[in-house]
Design an enzyme around this catalytic site. Structure first.
Site, PDB file in Angstrom:
ATOM      1  N   CYS A 133      52.799 101.288  13.607  1.00 55.48           N
ATOM      2  CA  CYS A 133      52.023 100.181  13.041  1.00 55.48           C
ATOM      3  C   CYS A 133      51.673  99.163  14.126  1.00 55.48           C
ATOM      4  CB  CYS A 133      52.814  99.519  11.912  1.00 55.48           C
ATOM      5  SG  CYS A 133      51.989  98.083  11.221  1.00 55.48           S
ATOM      6  N   CYS A 136      51.948  95.445  12.965  1.00 54.49           N
ATOM      7  CA  CYS A 136      53.334  94.964  12.857  1.00 54.49           C
ATOM      8  C   CYS A 136      53.940  94.714  14.239  1.00 54.49           C
ATOM      9  CB  CYS A 136      54.226  95.983  12.149  1.00 54.49           C
ATOM     10  SG  CYS A 136      53.477  96.781  10.753  1.00 54.49           S
ATOM     11  N   ASP A 137      53.704  95.624  15.193  1.00 51.88           N
ATOM     12  CA  ASP A 137      54.462  95.593  16.452  1.00 51.88           C
ATOM     13  C   ASP A 137      53.634  95.273  17.696  1.00 51.88           C
ATOM     14  OD1 ASP A 137      56.727  96.337  14.991  1.00 51.88           O
ATOM     15  OD2 ASP A 137      56.204  98.455  15.133  1.00 51.88           O
TER      16      ASP A 137
END
Ligand code: NAP
Length: 325
Positions: A133, A136-137
């Site tokens: 992701c 997200c990261d």
């Protein structure tokens, strides 16, 4: 045990759309989602192909779906469904918290999960440089080097997102042509921070004390192997259907996607499957939403017919006594 006309499992675009249509059809409906509304779409950095909305984020679009469903008073529960059991009168849905629900109809929209490469280091360094992701990261890789694996819409879209943050993005694809849509291919090729490594596969992920430090690559034509230093590895090689809850009697194709008719109904009457879990030509947000609409309309008809049939079958007490004697 609570009884509903319709139980929806999964709160992605398909599930929330089913909720909207079910509420408009006056079905007593509950939606169960274990994570956040929108599912995997909520993780998407940008959505540019949902008709009527030129550009937005996946999170924003998910929140719009949610707000719309809530405006009709859709009952929603955040919990995990542990089983879906087909029945003749009702289908039973059990939740992890011990709640047991029964519904005349059930819509399953559990979507899919990222496919894994299955190579050394992938599992071990997940969360320490290996990710599925970018939204997200990606933040952790500002001014760093990352490897993105895949050649579809997701890999190219996420590579473009990561190029906004990282110093360098290697896009590793096993063939010499992308599967992604032409517009994404053009953007990737025009982004100077992205270097495309054609005909290449990642065969292992290496790490040091700080986390991921490099990958091993192999050329798919020459079989030549080499090392490439990187701080992160983002894997976007497709999805696998989340079909664990699909009851055993329901037909699936060889890849595990559920086969339905044009009403999204499965081989078990009253159980519908929508979105990425359903076998179909393309996986798009608009198609998941359309599936949700179709399934809810079909379910409304099914529930009405089912209730009418059950009423006919329930003989009045005096008649039942006569027929028994
Ligand atoms: P996908 O279209 O199935 O593409 C997967 C990519 O990963 C392919 O390029 C494939 O290579 C590669 N791959 C698969 N297994 C591999 C392996 N073991 N090792 C190396 N590479 C591997 O998956 P996706 O990109 O996640 O997209 C899924 C669906 O969602 C698609 O229908 C897509 O159109 C849709 N989607 C749409 C949008 C959008 O419209 N904005 C955004 C994201 C996703 P090959 O090409 O060689 O098979």
């Amino acid at each position: 045990m609570s009884t509903y006309d319709l139980i929806i499992v999964g709160g992605g675009p398909g599930g929330l759309t089913a909720g909207i249509y079910a509420m408009r059809a006056a079905l007593k409906t509950i939606l169960i989602e274990k994570g956040i509304a929108g599912g995997q779409v909520a993780m998407s950095d940008s959505v540019e192909n949902y008709p009527g909305i030129e550009t937005t984020t996946g999170f924003d679009l998910s929140q719009r779906f949610l707000k719309h469903a809530q405006s009709y008073g859709l009952e929603m529960v955040q919990d995990e469904v542990i089983s879906v059991e087909p029945g003749l009168e009702f289908h039973t849905v059990r939740l992890a918290n011990g709640t047991v629900l029964q519904g005349y109809a059930v819509v399953l929209g559990m979507g899919g999960s990222p496919r894994k490469l299955g190579i050394a280091g992938e599992k071990e360094y997940y969360g320490r440089g290996v990710s599925y992701c970018a939204v997200c990261d990606g933040f952790f890789f500002r001014d760093k080097t990352v490897v993105v694996v895949g050649g579809g819409d997701t890999a190219t879209e996420e590579a473009l997102y990561l190029a906004k943050l990282a110093k360098k993005v290697y896009l590793v694809h096993r063939r010499d042509a992308f599967r992604a849509s032409m517009i994404l291919q053009q953007r990737v090729k025009g982004e100077c921070k992205i270097e495309i490594l054609w005909n290449s596969v990642v065969t292992a992920i290496r790490a040091d004390q700080q986390g991921v430090s490099g990958v091993e690559l192999q050329d798919t034509k020459t079989e030549e192997r080499r090392q490439l230093a990187t701080d992160g590895v983002f894997i976007f090689i497709g999805f696998e259907p989340n079909n664990e809850l699909v009851p055993a009697g329901i037909k699936k194709n060889a890849d595990g996607y559920v086969m339905t008719d044009d009403k999204c109904e499965t081989s078990i009457p009253g159980i519908y499957v929508i979105g990425d879990l359903r076998e179909k030509y393309a996986k798009q947000i608009v198609i998941a939403a359309a599936d949700g609409c179709t399934a809810a309309l079909a379910a409304a008809h099914y529930v009405e017919t089912k209730k009418a049939t059950l009423e006919v079958c329930e003989l009045p007490a005096e008649l039942a006594a006569t027929s028994a004697s």
